[in-house]
Structures are given as C-alpha cells and as structure tokens.
Design an enzyme around this catalytic site. Structure first.
Site, PDB file in Angstrom:
ATOM      1  N   ALA A   1       0.839  -1.207   0.000  1.00  0.00           N
ATOM      2  CA  ALA A   1       0.000   0.000   0.000  1.00  0.00           C
ATOM      3  C   ALA A   1       0.868   1.249   0.000  1.00  0.00           C
ATOM      4  O   ALA A   1       2.002   1.227   0.493  1.00  0.00           O
ATOM      5  CB  ALA A   1      -0.888  -0.012   1.247  1.00  0.00           C
TER       6      ALA A   1
ATOM      7  N   ARG B   1      -0.746  -9.179  -3.473  1.00  0.00           N
ATOM      8  CA  ARG B   1      -1.522 -10.106  -4.308  1.00  0.00           C
ATOM      9  C   ARG B   1      -0.749 -10.429  -5.583  1.00  0.00           C
ATOM     10  O   ARG B   1      -1.046 -11.389  -6.270  1.00  0.00           O
ATOM     11  CB  ARG B   1      -2.874  -9.470  -4.666  1.00  0.00           C
ATOM     12  CG  ARG B   1      -3.781  -9.252  -3.475  1.00  0.00           C
ATOM     13  CD  ARG B   1      -4.927  -8.342  -3.861  1.00  0.00           C
ATOM     14  NE  ARG B   1      -4.445  -7.047  -4.329  1.00  0.00           N
ATOM     15  CZ  ARG B   1      -5.196  -6.125  -4.912  1.00  0.00           C
ATOM     16  NH1 ARG B   1      -6.469  -6.351  -5.101  1.00  0.00           N
ATOM     17  NH2 ARG B   1      -4.677  -4.979  -5.296  1.00  0.00           N
TER      18      ARG B   1
ATOM     19  N   LYS C   1      -5.978   2.653  10.469  1.00  0.00           N
ATOM     20  CA  LYS C   1      -7.231   3.298  10.861  1.00  0.00           C
ATOM     21  C   LYS C   1      -8.139   3.382   9.652  1.00  0.00           C
ATOM     22  O   LYS C   1      -7.613   3.446   8.545  1.00  0.00           O
ATOM     23  CB  LYS C   1      -7.004   4.686  11.442  1.00  0.00           C
ATOM     24  CG  LYS C   1      -6.003   5.601  10.753  1.00  0.00           C
ATOM     25  CD  LYS C   1      -6.075   5.917   9.311  1.00  0.00           C
ATOM     26  CE  LYS C   1      -7.259   6.620   8.744  1.00  0.00           C
ATOM     27  NZ  LYS C   1      -7.134   6.962   7.306  1.00  0.00           N
TER      28      LYS C   1
END
Ligand SMILES: NC(=O)c1ccc[n+]([C@@H]2O[C@H](COP(=O)([O-])OP(=O)(O)OC[C@H]3O[C@@H](n4cnc5c(N)ncnc54)[C@H](OP(=O)(O)O)[C@@H]3O)[C@@H](O)[C@H]2O)c1
Length: 331
Positions: free
Chosen positions: A18, A43, A103
């Site tokens: 990410a 992935r 979060k």
C-alpha cells in the site's frame, strides 16, 4: 507465532504494498530498534518482490495467506483498504500474529468487537495505527488541557479535508469501505474523545454522497455528557486543511497541523484572555513513534498506550455520525 518470553527483536511483516506502507510505515519499522521487517506480501508476487528488493526486506510472498503461514513472523502491519481490515486481522490472529492495523480499525464497532475477540482468543495484541496520537504535540496539548490551563473544556472543533483527485482510489469504493468519514473524519472524532476524555452519547451529521454512495463531505456534531460538544468536518472535495481547537471556560488551545504534520515543526497556540502564547513543537516521526510503542509492548517493555477498545469506541462514534448522515431528510 506468539513472541517468546524474552525476545530481543520483533519480526515484522506487511500485508499489501500500500501507498502508506511504502511512503511511511515500512521506513518507520526499519528505523525502530528491536523491530526487524522480514517479510512483505502482495496479491502480485512481482510487486512483492520489487518492494522487498527496494527496501531490503528478506522475504516476499505472492499472497497474504502464504505470509501468515510463515512461522518466524511475530507481527503483521495491515494497510489494506478499510473493508479488509477485519477479515485479515482475524486471519492474522488465528495464525498467532500480533496486529498493527490501519485506521479506521474496521467498518463499524461490531466488527472491531470481533477483531478484539479473535486477538484475545489467540493471545495476540491488536492496535490501531492512529499515528497522530504519538506525536509529542498531542501529548503536550493533552497535558495542558488536563492541567486546567483552559479551564473546563466545553467545545472542540476538528477538521480534516483534502482533494482526492485519483478516480480509481479505494476511498471512492463503497465495497472497500470508502468515504471521507472513515478515511479522515476518524481523526477529529478520535481527537475530540481524547481531549474530552469521554465518549459521545449522541450525534448529528449531514453529508454529500457520491452517486456510488460514499460520503465525500460530512459535517457533524458529537454530543458529550455534561453539555460538551464536538464539531467536526471532513471532505475529499475541499483543499488540504487540518485543525483542532479545544475551547474551555478559561481559554482555548489550537493545533495548526494536528494529524499528520510530516517533518515540519508544529505550533500549539494557547489563548487565555488577552494573552496568546505559541508553543513550537519540534518535528517528530509519528509513524516511527507508533511502531516503537507497539514493538515495545510486544517486547513487554511498556503497556500498549491505546487498547483496541479505544478503537471500538471511536468506531461507535463514527457509526453514530454515519447513521445520522444517512437519515437526514429534506432538501
Ligand atoms: N495512518 C495514516 O497516515 C494513513 C494514511 C493513508 C492511508 N491510511 C490507511 O491505510 C489503508 C490503505 O490506504 P492507502 O492509501 O495506502 O491504500 P492503497 O495505496 O490503495 O493500498 C491498499 C493496498 O491494499 C491491497 N489490496 C488488497 N485488496 C485490494 C483491493 N480489492 N483493492 C485495492 N487494493 C487492495 C493492495 O496491495 P497489493 O496489491 O500489494 O496486495 C493495495 O496496494 C487505509 O485503511 C487507509 O485508511 C493511513
């Protein structure tokens, strides 16, 4: 595998290449003493390998499942889209890994309850990666509020907005837990709860929704016991701005860049009557401080500063705001 009784280092891993991991949290893990980042999964195996090579991470996996099966990993950092936080935290817990999850911890408070239960059942720690609370400016502001420097806090105003110009961003996708409230509204809500040291009992909100149904702008009020109020707003359609003001019976405290100040120094303004004081707080890496706090808890050097029940309480407040925004009627 749970950390042994006297470990000297925690073996970390990351699920997903990410943006937040690449830009902030991987470098943060790599600079914390007693934290060793040993694996990353994507992935896409090529992406995992390229990221591992770039950061000098020893192992790359082409699936999250494969990483969780690795016996030498103690902790997993989860920076996946919001809708995947709960399922992958639960799978990590079942695999015996401690979890630092981005979060907001999940999509709603009941999911957070399931995550807490899974982590408890498997004897692993869980923390929400709310890095802003680890910046010393927050500790300083909180100390002044608690010391009564502004009298009794009665009103808090908090804002976080930016222009989200990537049409394919996960934040626009309702199926992945998109929307401004979950993405950035969670910060002013958390800060209000922290500064009041209390939980809201009621919420009112109004929002603009995209045609796909995620909130792009939301403005809300949280009602706290004893006639205390928090006003918050968040948006993907307004210029980048952040704010936090705590107004008490004898003055106010304002933070210029409360949530992610980055490497800039930050300022706390304290106003009492005609007297205005500016306290400059030197730059700090909130991500590294957050990782260090979690790592230290795993090494049993100090307790977790924020238990996952705090994340559940934050989620309850977000749930109330979301429900109110969806029930507003009229033109
Ligand atoms: N604390 C902070 O300062 C901060 C800042 C930004 C974001 N965040 C949080 O971090 C999380 C990720 O945000 P981000 O901006 O870094 O997101 P991002 O760049 O879009 O990354 C999300 C990653 O999740 C993985 N993924 C798995 N299933 C996916 C799917 N169906 N669609 C898209 N990606 C999928 C992908 O990794 P692979 O393809 O490699 O598997 C992707 O790179 C969010 O929860 C967000 O709230 C926190």
């Amino acid at each position: 595998m749970p950390v042994s009784s006297h470990p000297t280092a925690i073996h970390w891993s990351v699920l997903g290449a990410a943006r937040i991991a690449l830009n902030q949290v991987i470098p943060a893990i790599q600079q914390v003493a007693g934290a060793e980042l040993i694996a990353i999964a994507s992935r896409d195996l090529d992406k995992a390998r390229a990221t591992a090579a770039h950061f000098g991470i020893p192992k790359a996996f082409g699936s999250y499942e494969a990483l969780l099966e690795a016996p030498d990993i103690d902790a997993v950092y989860i920076p996946l889209p919001n809708a995947l936080h709960a399922p992958w935290t639960i799978r990590a817990a079942q695999a015996g890994k401690h979890v630092l999850c981005e979060k907001p911890l999940a999509l709603n408070a009941s999911q957070v309850g399931e995550m807490i239960a899974a982590c408890r059942e498997h004897g692993v720690q869980l923390a929400e990666a709310f890095m802003y609370r680890h910046h010393p400016q927050i500790a300083q502001a909180l100390e002044r509020v608690r010391a009564g420097e502004i009298g009794t806090p009665r009103l808090i105003r908090g804002s976080f907005s930016f222009e989200l110009n990537r049409p394919d961003d996960v934040r626009w996708d309702p199926a992945l837990g998109g929307g401004a409230l979950l993405d950035v509204g969670c910060y002013p809500v958390s800060a209000a709860r922290l500064m009041f040291g209390a939980e809201p009992v009621k919420a009112l909100a109004a929002a603009t929704f995209t045609p796909r149904g995620v909130d792009e702008t939301l403005a809300g009020v949280l009602v706290f016991p004893e006639e205390r109020y928090a006003l918050m707003d968040c948006s993907f359609r307004l210029p980048l701005r952040q704010g936090l003001e705590i107004v008490g019976t004898a003055g106010r405290i304002a933070l210029s860049w409360p949530y992610n100040p980055g490497p800039r120094p930050t300022a706390i303004t304290l106003v009492r009557g005609d007297e205005e004081t500016t306290i400059t707080v030197p730059p700090a890496n909130s991500y590294a401080l957050m990782v260090e706090a979690f790592n230290d808890a795993l090494l049993s050097r100090r307790p977790l500063p924020y238990p996952p029940e705090d994340a559940q309480a934050n989620m309850r407040a977000l749930d109330m705001l979301a429900a109110s925004a969806r029930s507003v009627i009229g033109d």
